[in-house]
Design an enzyme around this catalytic site. Sequence first.
Site, PDB file in Angstrom:
ATOM      1  CG  MET A 142     -35.779  13.150   6.786  1.00  0.00           C
ATOM      2  SD  MET A 142     -37.227  12.215   7.298  1.00  0.00           S
ATOM      3  CE  MET A 142     -38.271  12.358   5.854  1.00  0.00           C
ATOM      4  N   GLY A 172     -32.984  20.458  -4.818  1.00  0.00           N
ATOM      5  CA  GLY A 172     -33.517  21.335  -3.786  1.00  0.00           C
ATOM      6  C   GLY A 172     -32.641  21.321  -2.546  1.00  0.00           C
ATOM      7  CG  HIS A 173     -32.108  17.774  -0.174  1.00  0.00           C
ATOM      8  ND1 HIS A 173     -32.659  16.736  -0.874  1.00  0.00           N
ATOM      9  CD2 HIS A 173     -32.807  17.869   0.987  1.00  0.00           C
ATOM     10  CE1 HIS A 173     -33.637  16.206  -0.168  1.00  0.00           C
ATOM     11  NE2 HIS A 173     -33.765  16.876   0.962  1.00  0.00           N
ATOM     12  CD  GLN A 204     -39.275  30.378   1.926  1.00  0.00           C
ATOM     13  OE1 GLN A 204     -39.625  30.568   0.759  1.00  0.00           O
ATOM     14  NE2 GLN A 204     -38.922  31.366   2.733  1.00  0.00           N
ATOM     15  CD  GLN A 237     -39.829  20.400   8.482  1.00  0.00           C
ATOM     16  OE1 GLN A 237     -40.199  19.240   8.503  1.00  0.00           O
ATOM     17  NE2 GLN A 237     -38.807  20.813   7.730  1.00  0.00           N
ATOM     18  CB  SER A 284     -36.800  12.447  -1.154  1.00  0.00           C
ATOM     19  OG  SER A 284     -35.705  13.295  -0.876  1.00  0.00           O
TER      20      SER A 284
END
Length: 282
Positions: A30, A36-37, A148, A153, A186
Amino acid sequence: MDLLNTPAALRSQCRQWRAQGKSIALVPTMGFLHDGHMSLIDHARGRADRLVVSVFVNPTQFGPNEDLDRYPRDLPRDLALAQAHGADAVFAPEPGAMYQPDHSTWVEVPELAKGLCGASRPIHFRGVCTVVLKLLNLVQPDVAVFGQKDWQQLAILRRMARDLDLDAELVGMPIFREADGLAMSSRNVYLTAEERAKVPAIRQGLLLVRQTLAAGEKDAARLGEIFCEHLAANLPESRPDYVSFVDPESISPVAHISEATLLAVAVCIGKVRLIDNILLEV
């Protein structure tokens, strides 16, 4: 690196790559990318010939009183980071390009979405499943990479992929943390300086539960109490949304820890709702 804004452009580009015999990896995000991304993107970069990163604040996974309008966005920065980490294309559509005005088709995995985040965000996973299936359909990737931190999800998306015979491999990567243990998100930008200094207590509480389990306490209710007592002592301004022990795959509740069990928590503090988890091994 290409910037693609429409489903048709994304589908066309991926078809060209597949016609050339190229494998494709997808990292759905998003946006407002953080380290982390980047860990997801770096892993995906090593898994395929071509890499697509999607940047889309998906409106259908936000409830009426959630933070859709104020969710942090910075597309120019996201594009620079994605390019620096080897993305071949970034897909950044407007909501109107992804959902027709009379959109009426949804994908759900209701059994796995009943608890944890699904209890307080009843339409959230319906929106997640629908948009991820749309992305998988457009890209037709060999592999799609997720974090994770959103364990529920990932479990739901894997069940969706299994039940619908999707071809992509869905990979989960470990939670990427700040030096003090806070799970990167985020939404961490919403935290005040005082809150930010205290929220590592969440991770410390998870580790305390792991230590207590190792010492012999296997009753989930008691372990949950220990986590909440720790939070009350070290982050008294917070409010747990849930503290749940569940099977890692079925997300069904666990009362006695006798095999690998996920402890998942959601904690509200100020304007922020933070999630974290730890896999408890016996």
